[in-house]
Design a protein around this motif. Structure first.
Motif, PDB file in Angstrom:
ATOM      1  N   LEU A 173     -16.047  15.085  -0.442  1.00  0.00           N
ATOM      2  CA  LEU A 173     -14.862  15.861  -0.797  1.00  0.00           C
ATOM      3  C   LEU A 173     -14.542  15.710  -2.282  1.00  0.00           C
ATOM      4  CD1 LEU A 173     -12.277  17.483  -0.046  1.00  0.00           C
ATOM      5  CD2 LEU A 173     -11.187  15.285   0.460  1.00  0.00           C
ATOM      6  N   SER A 174     -14.583  14.475  -2.765  1.00  0.00           N
ATOM      7  CA  SER A 174     -14.286  14.215  -4.172  1.00  0.00           C
ATOM      8  C   SER A 174     -15.274  14.940  -5.089  1.00  0.00           C
ATOM      9  CB  SER A 174     -14.336  12.708  -4.455  1.00  0.00           C
ATOM     10  OG  SER A 174     -14.214  12.446  -5.834  1.00  0.00           O
ATOM     11  N   GLU A 175     -16.549  14.865  -4.765  1.00  0.00           N
ATOM     12  CA  GLU A 175     -17.562  15.511  -5.602  1.00  0.00           C
ATOM     13  C   GLU A 175     -17.418  17.030  -5.589  1.00  0.00           C
ATOM     14  OE1 GLU A 175     -21.648  14.062  -5.208  1.00  0.00           O
ATOM     15  OE2 GLU A 175     -20.963  13.072  -7.038  1.00  0.00           O
TER      16      GLU A 175
ATOM     17  N   GLY B 248       0.801  -1.223   0.000  1.00  0.00           N
ATOM     18  CA  GLY B 248       0.000   0.000   0.000  1.00  0.00           C
ATOM     19  C   GLY B 248       0.830   1.268   0.000  1.00  0.00           C
ATOM     20  N   PHE B 249       1.982   1.241   0.703  1.00  0.00           N
ATOM     21  CA  PHE B 249       2.839   2.425   0.720  1.00  0.00           C
ATOM     22  C   PHE B 249       3.371   2.726  -0.685  1.00  0.00           C
ATOM     23  CE2 PHE B 249       3.844   1.339   5.383  1.00  0.00           C
ATOM     24  CZ  PHE B 249       2.838   2.177   5.838  1.00  0.00           C
ATOM     25  N   GLU B 250       3.766   1.685  -1.421  1.00  0.00           N
ATOM     26  CA  GLU B 250       4.280   1.897  -2.771  1.00  0.00           C
ATOM     27  C   GLU B 250       3.180   2.425  -3.699  1.00  0.00           C
ATOM     28  OE1 GLU B 250       6.704   2.309  -5.941  1.00  0.00           O
ATOM     29  OE2 GLU B 250       7.232   2.015  -3.819  1.00  0.00           O
ATOM     30  N   ILE B 251       1.968   1.911  -3.525  1.00  0.00           N
ATOM     31  CA  ILE B 251       0.854   2.430  -4.324  1.00  0.00           C
ATOM     32  C   ILE B 251       0.635   3.911  -4.032  1.00  0.00           C
ATOM     33  CG2 ILE B 251      -1.655   2.312  -4.639  1.00  0.00           C
ATOM     34  CD1 ILE B 251      -1.430  -0.720  -4.416  1.00  0.00           C
ATOM     35  N   LEU B 252       0.720   4.295  -2.757  1.00  0.00           N
ATOM     36  CA  LEU B 252       0.597   5.714  -2.404  1.00  0.00           C
ATOM     37  C   LEU B 252       1.688   6.545  -3.083  1.00  0.00           C
ATOM     38  CD1 LEU B 252      -0.259   5.456   1.395  1.00  0.00           C
ATOM     39  CD2 LEU B 252      -1.698   6.538  -0.360  1.00  0.00           C
ATOM     40  N   ARG B 253       2.910   6.025  -3.095  1.00  0.00           N
ATOM     41  CA  ARG B 253       4.004   6.754  -3.764  1.00  0.00           C
ATOM     42  C   ARG B 253       3.722   6.912  -5.259  1.00  0.00           C
ATOM     43  NH1 ARG B 253       7.045   3.158  -0.416  1.00  0.00           N
ATOM     44  NH2 ARG B 253       8.035   4.281   1.339  1.00  0.00           N
ATOM     45  N   GLN B 254       3.234   5.854  -5.867  1.00  0.00           N
ATOM     46  CA  GLN B 254       2.966   5.884  -7.305  1.00  0.00           C
ATOM     47  C   GLN B 254       1.813   6.834  -7.666  1.00  0.00           C
ATOM     48  OE1 GLN B 254       4.500   4.198  -9.909  1.00  0.00           O
ATOM     49  NE2 GLN B 254       6.090   3.494  -8.506  1.00  0.00           N
ATOM     50  N   LEU B 255       0.918   7.072  -6.702  1.00  0.00           N
ATOM     51  CA  LEU B 255      -0.238   7.939  -6.959  1.00  0.00           C
ATOM     52  C   LEU B 255      -0.063   9.328  -6.332  1.00  0.00           C
ATOM     53  CD1 LEU B 255      -3.155   5.390  -6.300  1.00  0.00           C
ATOM     54  CD2 LEU B 255      -2.106   6.024  -8.496  1.00  0.00           C
ATOM     55  N   ALA B 256       1.183   9.675  -6.014  1.00  0.00           N
ATOM     56  CA  ALA B 256       1.439  10.926  -5.289  1.00  0.00           C
ATOM     57  C   ALA B 256       1.070  12.165  -6.086  1.00  0.00           C
ATOM     58  CB  ALA B 256       2.914  10.987  -4.880  1.00  0.00           C
ATOM     59  N   ASP B 257       1.069  12.077  -7.423  1.00  0.00           N
ATOM     60  CA  ASP B 257       0.795  13.257  -8.228  1.00  0.00           C
ATOM     61  C   ASP B 257      -0.688  13.437  -8.553  1.00  0.00           C
ATOM     62  OD1 ASP B 257       0.546  11.091  -9.878  1.00  0.00           O
ATOM     63  OD2 ASP B 257       1.689  11.954 -11.553  1.00  0.00           O
ATOM     64  N   ARG B 258      -1.554  12.616  -7.979  1.00  0.00           N
ATOM     65  CA  ARG B 258      -2.987  12.770  -8.235  1.00  0.00           C
ATOM     66  C   ARG B 258      -3.516  14.022  -7.542  1.00  0.00           C
ATOM     67  NH1 ARG B 258      -2.778  10.368  -3.348  1.00  0.00           N
ATOM     68  NH2 ARG B 258      -4.587  10.614  -1.967  1.00  0.00           N
ATOM     69  N   ASP B 259      -4.709  14.439  -7.905  1.00  0.00           N
ATOM     70  CA  ASP B 259      -5.402  15.490  -7.156  1.00  0.00           C
ATOM     71  C   ASP B 259      -5.988  14.827  -5.909  1.00  0.00           C
ATOM     72  OD1 ASP B 259      -7.397  17.248  -6.132  1.00  0.00           O
ATOM     73  OD2 ASP B 259      -7.505  18.256  -8.060  1.00  0.00           O
ATOM     74  N   ARG B 260      -5.434  15.111  -4.749  1.00  0.00           N
ATOM     75  CA  ARG B 260      -5.797  14.372  -3.537  1.00  0.00           C
ATOM     76  C   ARG B 260      -7.212  14.670  -3.069  1.00  0.00           C
ATOM     77  NH1 ARG B 260      -0.233  14.451   0.155  1.00  0.00           N
ATOM     78  NH2 ARG B 260       1.145  13.651  -1.500  1.00  0.00           N
ATOM     79  N   SER B 261      -7.753  15.787  -3.463  1.00  0.00           N
ATOM     80  CA  SER B 261      -9.136  16.088  -3.089  1.00  0.00           C
ATOM     81  C   SER B 261     -10.120  15.403  -4.031  1.00  0.00           C
ATOM     82  CB  SER B 261      -9.369  17.596  -3.091  1.00  0.00           C
ATOM     83  OG  SER B 261      -8.571  18.230  -2.121  1.00  0.00           O
ATOM     84  N   ALA B 262      -9.781  15.369  -5.332  1.00  0.00           N
ATOM     85  CA  ALA B 262     -10.684  14.740  -6.304  1.00  0.00           C
ATOM     86  C   ALA B 262     -10.647  13.224  -6.203  1.00  0.00           C
ATOM     87  CB  ALA B 262     -10.314  15.184  -7.722  1.00  0.00           C
ATOM     88  N   SER B 263      -9.496  12.664  -5.797  1.00  0.00           N
ATOM     89  CA  SER B 263      -9.342  11.204  -5.702  1.00  0.00           C
ATOM     90  C   SER B 263      -8.737  10.841  -4.346  1.00  0.00           C
ATOM     91  CB  SER B 263      -8.442  10.697  -6.837  1.00  0.00           C
ATOM     92  OG  SER B 263      -8.984  11.015  -8.102  1.00  0.00           O
ATOM     93  N   PRO B 264      -9.526  10.948  -3.278  1.00  0.00           N
ATOM     94  CA  PRO B 264      -8.998  10.647  -1.938  1.00  0.00           C
ATOM     95  C   PRO B 264      -8.723   9.155  -1.752  1.00  0.00           C
ATOM     96  CG  PRO B 264     -11.347  11.113  -1.831  1.00  0.00           C
ATOM     97  CD  PRO B 264     -10.928  11.402  -3.240  1.00  0.00           C
ATOM     98  N   ILE B 265      -7.834   8.874  -0.806  1.00  0.00           N
ATOM     99  CA  ILE B 265      -7.474   7.492  -0.476  1.00  0.00           C
ATOM    100  C   ILE B 265      -7.668   7.260   1.015  1.00  0.00           C
ATOM    101  CG2 ILE B 265      -5.608   5.788  -0.380  1.00  0.00           C
ATOM    102  CD1 ILE B 265      -4.365   7.116  -2.812  1.00  0.00           C
TER     103      ILE B 265
END
Length: 352
Positions: free
Chosen positions: A128-130, A68-85
């Protein structure tokens, strides 16, 4: 329990334990969240997440690579508000929790999960995403409207300026083709010295307006067939200031700004002997230096009631004689290789 209908939202579940995936799926569907996608293979999940849009990711941490940590690193450049984790994991100690949040997680829930709490937190993150998606959509729509309105204003400015240019040309017994040639030849010179396309296009449109100030010169002077008196010459020399006052505006467009700049400065000379402000060298804006050169060359090549058209060689010789005096030497230096192209423009836009 959810205060809003999120049935259209895409929720992704990534957990290598199939039983956990099924529990989360069934819980979300029970509350109307039917657009769920689940993965027990984290590598497949990561590839899908990078290529597809989603509204919320429920992510386990302790999985085979990528965890999961590596997936978070790979998705670090996403819009964190539009695509929360949301991290949902048994690794609930403070260090892992902190690491997950530092890597970009929006929320953290420990296993074993409390289903009502998960549903509440899912609702909060989907809200938040919406909200973020709606904001981005509104911003894009506003930017489109601004671009459309700007284009309309630019066209309006251009139409008004073209009308003023024609009016000035008629008063000065110039031809429309002469002023159009100034625009085309100025753009040609600008392209050769490496100016960007937007600047070149502005110059193409602005250059023909260099003499618009002649609208304000009395006919008795402007149309006088003989030589002007000293007093008449002083009045004639006011046309750059008049042109600037016509084109200058409190809220100028890029086109009117450049047109005003050219109108004011196209009679300045490299050695500082020009008018109205006796600017010298690179104090004179580049746009005006280019237009001055192109305007004089074209005027020399034109037949007028008081003179015959000069041949190319004589016109070029005069330009070179005035290098460093009237004209920017660097612009004069590039003129010879361009003469065939300039003459082609003269042929294409010849006078009636």
């Amino acid at each position: 329990m959810l205060s809003k209908n999120f049935s259209h939202c895409r929720v992704v579940i990534v957990d290598d334990v199939v039983a956990n995936v099924r529990l989360l799926e069934s819980s979300l569907k029970a509350f109307g969240l039917r657009n769920t996608i689940s993965f027990s293979d984290s590598a497949v999940a990561l590839d899908w997440l990078k290529k597809n849009p989603w509204n919320l990711l429920l992510l386990d941490i302790d999985m085979p690579a990528p965890n999961g940590f590596e997936i978070l690193r790979q998705l670090a450049d996403r819009d964190r508000s539009a695509s929360p984790i949301m991290i949902i994991t048994a690794l609930g100690d403070a260090e892992n929790r902190r690491t997950g949040l530092e890597l970009g997680a929006n929320d953290y829930i420990d296993k074993p999960v409390d289903l009502p709490e998960i549903i509440l937190r899912v609702g909060s993150n989907l809200a938040l995403s919406e909200a973020r998606t709606a904001l981005l959509s509104a911003k894009a729509g506003l930017e489109d409207r601004v671009r459309e309105r700007t284009a309309q204003l630019d066209e309006s400015y251009g139409a008004v300026i073209r009308t003023l240019t024609r009016a000035a040309a008629y008063r000065d017994n110039e031809t429309g083709n002469h002023i159009n040639r100034i625009g085309e030849t100025s753009a040609l010179v600008a392209s050769v010295i490496g100016m960007d396309e937007a600047w070149i296009e502005l110059l193409r449109q602005a250059a023909p307006m260099h003499d618009v100030g002649k609208i304000g010169i009395p006919d008795s002077i402007l149309l006088k067939p003989g030589a002007l008196t000293e007093q008449e010459r002083l009045i004639m020399n006011e046309h750059p200031l008049i042109g600037f006052s016509i084109l200058n505006d409190d809220h100028p467009s890029a086109l009117t700004r450049m047109a005003a700049e050219i109108a004011l400065n196209h009679h300045e000379k490299w050695d500082g002997s020009g008018y109205p402000n006796r600017l010298q060298g690179e104090q004179i804006p580049l746009s005006a230096r280019i237009v001055a050169l192109c305007d004089v060359y074209d005027a020399l090549r034109m037949e007028r009631p008081y003179k015959s058209a000069w041949p190319v060689e004589r016109a070029l010789a005069h330009i070179h004689e005035q290098s460093g005096l009237h004209f920017d030497p660097e612009l004069v230096a590039i003129l010879d290789p361009l003469i065939s192209d300039i003459e082609a423009i003269r042929q294409r836009l010849g006078d009636p």
